[in-house]
Structure formats: C-alpha cells, structure tokens
Design a protein around this motif. Structure first.
Motif, PDB file in Angstrom:
ATOM      1  N   ARG A   1      16.252 105.932 -36.919  1.00  0.00           N
ATOM      2  CA  ARG A   1      15.806 105.726 -35.389  1.00  0.00           C
ATOM      3  C   ARG A   1      16.854 105.278 -34.784  1.00  0.00           C
ATOM      4  N   GLY A   2      17.670 104.402 -35.338  1.00  0.00           N
ATOM      5  CA  GLY A   2      18.869 103.913 -34.448  1.00  0.00           C
ATOM      6  C   GLY A   2      20.112 105.127 -34.156  1.00  0.00           C
ATOM      7  N   LEU A   3      20.229 106.173 -35.037  1.00  0.00           N
ATOM      8  CA  LEU A   3      20.949 107.307 -34.769  1.00  0.00           C
ATOM      9  C   LEU A   3      20.332 108.033 -33.486  1.00  0.00           C
ATOM     10  N   MET A   4      19.007 108.191 -33.649  1.00  0.00           N
ATOM     11  CA  MET A   4      18.231 109.320 -32.895  1.00  0.00           C
ATOM     12  C   MET A   4      18.258 108.653 -31.508  1.00  0.00           C
ATOM     13  N   ASP A   5      18.342 107.393 -31.370  1.00  0.00           N
ATOM     14  CA  ASP A   5      18.265 106.607 -29.968  1.00  0.00           C
ATOM     15  C   ASP A   5      19.550 106.686 -29.095  1.00  0.00           C
ATOM     16  N   ASN A   6      20.555 107.176 -29.962  1.00  0.00           N
ATOM     17  CA  ASN A   6      21.791 107.450 -29.432  1.00  0.00           C
ATOM     18  C   ASN A   6      22.412 108.453 -29.322  1.00  0.00           C
TER      19      ASN A   6
END
Length: 131
Positions: A89-94
């Motif tokens: 999720r952290g990757l996909m938010d950036n």
C-alpha cells in the motif's frame, strides 16, 4: 528461475480465482502486458537479479522483492501478511522513483553491456561476440 517445486499430477499451479496462468509470451506481447502492471512482487530465496525486475524498473514500475535490488522495496522473508500489505500500500500511494528508472536504463543499456563485455573479452584475450 529459482528452485522449482514439483507439483502432484493434476494440481493446477494457479488454482486461485485471482491468478491467471498466461504461459509463454512473445517479446512484443511482453511489453504490452508489462505496461499494464503497476507493481511487481517477486518472492525468491535463491535467485539473483531477475530480467523481469530490470524490465519492470526500466518501465518505471514499483518492484518489491525478497532479493535486495537497487530502487526496489525489500520484502523480508519473515514479514507477516499485514506487513506485506502495508508495504505494498505504501508503494502504491507513491510514484516510482524516477532516479531508479534512469539507473536501470543506464546500467542495463545495450551500450553499457557491450562496453563491459568488450572489456572482459579484451582482458581474457577473447574475440568480442559477433566479431
């Protein structure tokens, strides 16, 4: 690539409804498929740098892997499902690191490859491939 696990006869390798076995792809089909991927997750324990990791990074995609690679998110083998979900999720938010894309394009370019192979061949006294 990596260590293979023999499957019992009749067991489909992708028996989950959200996984699709696409089989072998022609080079022209690979690029079109890869353009649709925003995140590539690679679970390997006995493997080095994957060509697919390089291709994904050159296309500017996120990569999470159990093998440490430049500009890729490292997945620890002991991570729980929740830790993995949070990391993804952290990757996909950036957006992906543009510097990472540029690094892979530079390092894995045909010119760089030919220069490195040429130096190795010269050092060993071999002829350059294709000469």
């Amino acid at each position: 690539s990596g260590v293979g696990i023999p499957l019992p006869a009749g067991l489909r390798p992708f028996s989950r409804p959200n996984a699709i076995l696409i089989g072998e792809l022609k080079d022209e089909d690979r690029i079109e498929l890869f353009k649709k991927i925003s995140l590539y997750v690679r679970f390997m324990h006995f493997d080095g740098m994957s060509q697919l990791v390089v291709e994904m990074k050159c296309l500017g995609r996120h990569v999470a892997s159990t093998i440490m690679s430049p500009y890729c998110e490292l997945i620890e083998p002991g991570d729980t499902q929740e830790e993995l979900r949070a990391a993804i999720r952290g990757l996909m938010d950036n957006p992906p690191h543009e510097a990472g894309r540029e690094w892979y394009i530079t390092v894995f370019s045909r010119e760089t490859f030919n220069r490195v192979i040429g130096r190795i061949c010269a050092r060993k006294g071999w002829s350059f491939p294709g000469d």
